[in-house]
Design a protein around this motif. Sequence first.
Motif, PDB file in Angstrom:
ATOM      1  N   GLY A 427       0.813  -1.204   0.000  1.00 48.29           N
ATOM      2  CA  GLY A 427       0.000   0.000   0.000  1.00 48.29           C
ATOM      3  C   GLY A 427       0.853   1.263   0.000  1.00 48.29           C
ATOM      4  O   GLY A 427       2.078   1.209   0.082  1.00 48.29           O
ATOM      5  N   GLN A 428       0.165   2.402  -0.086  1.00 48.75           N
ATOM      6  CA  GLN A 428       0.845   3.705  -0.085  1.00 48.75           C
ATOM      7  C   GLN A 428       0.809   4.304   1.313  1.00 48.75           C
ATOM      8  O   GLN A 428      -0.187   4.176   2.024  1.00 48.75           O
ATOM      9  CB  GLN A 428       0.143   4.642  -1.085  1.00 48.75           C
ATOM     10  CG  GLN A 428       0.731   6.047  -1.164  1.00 48.75           C
ATOM     11  CD  GLN A 428       0.096   7.030  -0.176  1.00 48.75           C
ATOM     12  OE1 GLN A 428      -1.053   6.870   0.228  1.00 48.75           O
ATOM     13  NE2 GLN A 428       0.851   8.049   0.226  1.00 48.75           N
ATOM     14  N   PHE A 482      -1.346   7.493   6.145  1.00 51.47           N
ATOM     15  CA  PHE A 482      -1.479   6.198   6.816  1.00 51.47           C
ATOM     16  C   PHE A 482      -2.013   5.134   5.848  1.00 51.47           C
ATOM     17  O   PHE A 482      -3.035   5.347   5.189  1.00 51.47           O
ATOM     18  CB  PHE A 482      -2.412   6.330   8.016  1.00 51.47           C
ATOM     19  CG  PHE A 482      -2.018   7.434   8.956  1.00 51.47           C
ATOM     20  CD1 PHE A 482      -0.797   7.398   9.614  1.00 51.47           C
ATOM     21  CD2 PHE A 482      -2.855   8.524   9.160  1.00 51.47           C
ATOM     22  CE1 PHE A 482      -0.423   8.425  10.482  1.00 51.47           C
ATOM     23  CE2 PHE A 482      -2.488   9.548  10.020  1.00 51.47           C
ATOM     24  CZ  PHE A 482      -1.264   9.503  10.680  1.00 51.47           C
ATOM     25  N   GLU A 483      -1.336   3.994   5.797  1.00 49.10           N
ATOM     26  CA  GLU A 483      -1.688   2.953   4.831  1.00 49.10           C
ATOM     27  C   GLU A 483      -3.111   2.428   5.032  1.00 49.10           C
ATOM     28  O   GLU A 483      -3.814   2.133   4.070  1.00 49.10           O
ATOM     29  CB  GLU A 483      -0.680   1.796   4.929  1.00 49.10           C
ATOM     30  CG  GLU A 483      -0.808   0.799   3.807  1.00 49.10           C
ATOM     31  CD  GLU A 483       0.335  -0.213   3.768  1.00 49.10           C
ATOM     32  OE1 GLU A 483       0.157  -1.244   3.095  1.00 49.10           O
ATOM     33  OE2 GLU A 483       1.388   0.019   4.395  1.00 49.10           O
ATOM     34  N   SER A 484      -3.558   2.342   6.283  1.00 47.80           N
ATOM     35  CA  SER A 484      -4.894   1.779   6.533  1.00 47.80           C
ATOM     36  C   SER A 484      -6.015   2.718   6.106  1.00 47.80           C
ATOM     37  O   SER A 484      -7.190   2.338   6.103  1.00 47.80           O
ATOM     38  CB  SER A 484      -5.051   1.411   8.013  1.00 47.80           C
ATOM     39  OG  SER A 484      -5.110   2.578   8.800  1.00 47.80           O
ATOM     40  N   LEU A 485      -5.668   3.964   5.737  1.00 48.19           N
ATOM     41  CA  LEU A 485      -6.670   4.921   5.233  1.00 48.19           C
ATOM     42  C   LEU A 485      -6.373   5.303   3.782  1.00 48.19           C
ATOM     43  O   LEU A 485      -6.919   6.267   3.261  1.00 48.19           O
ATOM     44  CB  LEU A 485      -6.656   6.195   6.086  1.00 48.19           C
ATOM     45  CG  LEU A 485      -7.080   6.063   7.542  1.00 48.19           C
ATOM     46  CD1 LEU A 485      -6.875   7.380   8.277  1.00 48.19           C
ATOM     47  CD2 LEU A 485      -8.536   5.620   7.656  1.00 48.19           C
ATOM     48  N   SER A 486      -5.507   4.530   3.132  1.00 48.90           N
ATOM     49  CA  SER A 486      -5.011   4.921   1.813  1.00 48.90           C
ATOM     50  C   SER A 486      -5.611   4.041   0.716  1.00 48.90           C
ATOM     51  O   SER A 486      -5.970   2.890   0.953  1.00 48.90           O
ATOM     52  CB  SER A 486      -3.480   4.784   1.834  1.00 48.90           C
ATOM     53  OG  SER A 486      -2.948   4.964   0.558  1.00 48.90           O
ATOM     54  N   MET A 645      -7.787  10.520  -2.038  1.00 47.21           N
ATOM     55  CA  MET A 645      -8.141  10.674  -0.624  1.00 47.21           C
ATOM     56  C   MET A 645      -8.320   9.364   0.128  1.00 47.21           C
ATOM     57  O   MET A 645      -8.221   9.330   1.353  1.00 47.21           O
ATOM     58  CB  MET A 645      -9.420  11.511  -0.492  1.00 47.21           C
ATOM     59  CG  MET A 645      -9.215  12.977  -0.784  1.00 47.21           C
ATOM     60  SD  MET A 645      -8.128  13.782   0.402  1.00 47.21           S
ATOM     61  CE  MET A 645      -9.197  13.907   1.831  1.00 47.21           C
ATOM     62  N   GLY A 646      -8.603   8.263  -0.592  1.00 44.36           N
ATOM     63  CA  GLY A 646      -8.814   7.007   0.126  1.00 44.36           C
ATOM     64  C   GLY A 646      -9.867   7.167   1.202  1.00 44.36           C
ATOM     65  O   GLY A 646     -10.941   7.714   0.968  1.00 44.36           O
TER      66      GLY A 646
END
Length: 676
Positions: A427-428, A482-486, A645-646
């Motif tokens: 992920g980013q 943050f990857e978990s929100l990306s 924005m994810g």
Amino acid sequence: MNPLLEKFDTPFETAPFDRIANEHFLPAVKEAIQLAKEEIARIKEERLPDFTNTVVALENSGEKLSRVASIFFNLNAAETNDTIQKLAREISPLLSAHGNDVLLDEELFDRIRQVYQQKEQLHLSTEEDRLLEKTYKSFLRNGALLHAAGKERLREIDQQLSQLGLRFGENVLKETNAFELVITEEKDLEGLPEGVVEAAAQTAEEKGKAGSWVFTLAFPSYVPFMTYANNRELRKMLFMAYTTKAAKGDALDNQEIIKEIVRLKDERARLLDYPNYAAFVLEERMAGDGMQVLEFLHDLLEKARPKALAEMEELEAFARERDGLEKLQKWDVNFYAEKLKMKKYEVDDELLKPYFELNRTIDGVFLTAEKLYGIRFEKNSSIPVYHPDVTAYEVKDEQGAHLAVFYADFFPRAGKRNGAWMTVYRGQKRQQGNEQRPHVSIVCNFTKPTKTKPSLLTFNEVTTLFHEFGHALHGMLANGTFESLSGTNVYWDFVELPSQIFENWCYEKDCLDLFARHYETGAPIPQQLIEKIKKAANFHQGYQTVRQISLGLLDMAYYTTDPTSIDDIFAFEREVMKPTELLEPVPGSLMSTSFSHIFQGGYAAGYYSYKWAEVLDADAFELFLEKGIFDPETARSFKENILAMGGQEHPEILYKRFRGRGPETTALLKRAGLLA
């Protein structure tokens, strides 16, 4: 040395597929779990908990583990074998146990809670606030407040569910691979296009049955046979094989697995004080609750069913007039629908396929993305891949800087599950001033090239390619901390917006002109064919809408019904499907036992989201139609407010920022021809 545990010395730190062997996975998972445990221990050793040393530290922990797990489970879906499936049965419980160790850790939760309780004084950014909220809720939703016995039971349930999902998928794949329709008489091939016959001969050769023609349950084989084969009995045989997958009462039967999955998910939800599993899931969705989902589906059904019934009546009359068919059956629908579509619109897949050669269509997808978002794709053969069919690309932004790695995997094989999906290998995120760019992949099952023809796509396969690529754009253009929100880490009923909106470009002349050229002559697709594609876009939209609604209702029924009342899967499905049946049900056929989306994938109590996101995509694309499908300002706004924005903000806020208002259903009803 285990290549999974070393620093990946590859272009852009991509997975070193050329060095990974099956025996590396289990030791790597065990070692990575140990590393993650040490990281958690260090978080708990910090004196006073704050947002950085607790919430951000937890977010960034377990990086090695998530890398190894993503490589392993992506291979289990796209390039599996008996060894990998056996490993999955060992690895899944380890990961499930570790996940529970983290989320049921009282000391860790206490630190998170302390930070959460000071939330108002922390002056967090919107994204940081969202991360804190999501982290705190994930502990609550995974049993942090349960008593000891409840926590223990939750662990047991999660272990069992991880195994049951794997077994469900293995059974479906084995059933798909086991069936072969072997044709030895040329007369049984009547009606089938030359390319389909050639592909079946090639399949027969590969299976050691040269001189015959073999059809399978893989989409590129099954769909053309059901669409074109004149032999009605063979269509019925193939239909029955497809619709009885894992439902034959043998060792590969999924009925008891379904009952157990549904029972355990219900028990898990009740442990956490939710009335059912759907209520648990929908708390974290745009829809909010089951009542709103059911209202949404029934409202659509009310509008679509009359049109769908009229479509089936027209189809039956057409079949009667054409062939004297007394009663239309489900194995007749594709066949006669294609003939009727040709009669009404003078367009069918065989007419269109020569204009959609796979490589040129991929170039078209890339060009569309470049015109909209300024990104470019360059093949990179130094990036390792997991199968010779896979191509790796480097993706660059408008300035020529590295943006992402993109893998494309397009053809069916025994180790790959049916269907199409987008997935992420990395992920980013941004961490301590360093930007980690994503590695994403799309996996499809398209018609393979034959000895005399390249891979020519049906129009449905073209829209599938655009759909999955829309998901990939969501991953590749991610721009968060943050990857978990990306990227695609958004509410499940929002995640289909970027994919479904991208399908709309397939119907537009300005887009088709970029790539739709005859594979032999190079001639562009004629304007009149484009007009016919657009006119035919509404063909059987009532039927398609009702079918999607029926699957959404079936999904909701499994996860809102008291599981102790589900005794007979056949009877349960029949009862739920009754309001959406357009033709007489076929005895013995069953959808549930191969409904991988809701019993193996992540769509449990979420299948409605395809239709939900269609409302969003039709409404959003209206703006592109108003301004121009390649309008730079509209594309920039969609990229910045939606794709980049994810999950940094609530999807409703993001959507309104792009559209200037909330979504309206009018555009979808108009597009589907469902407005009176």
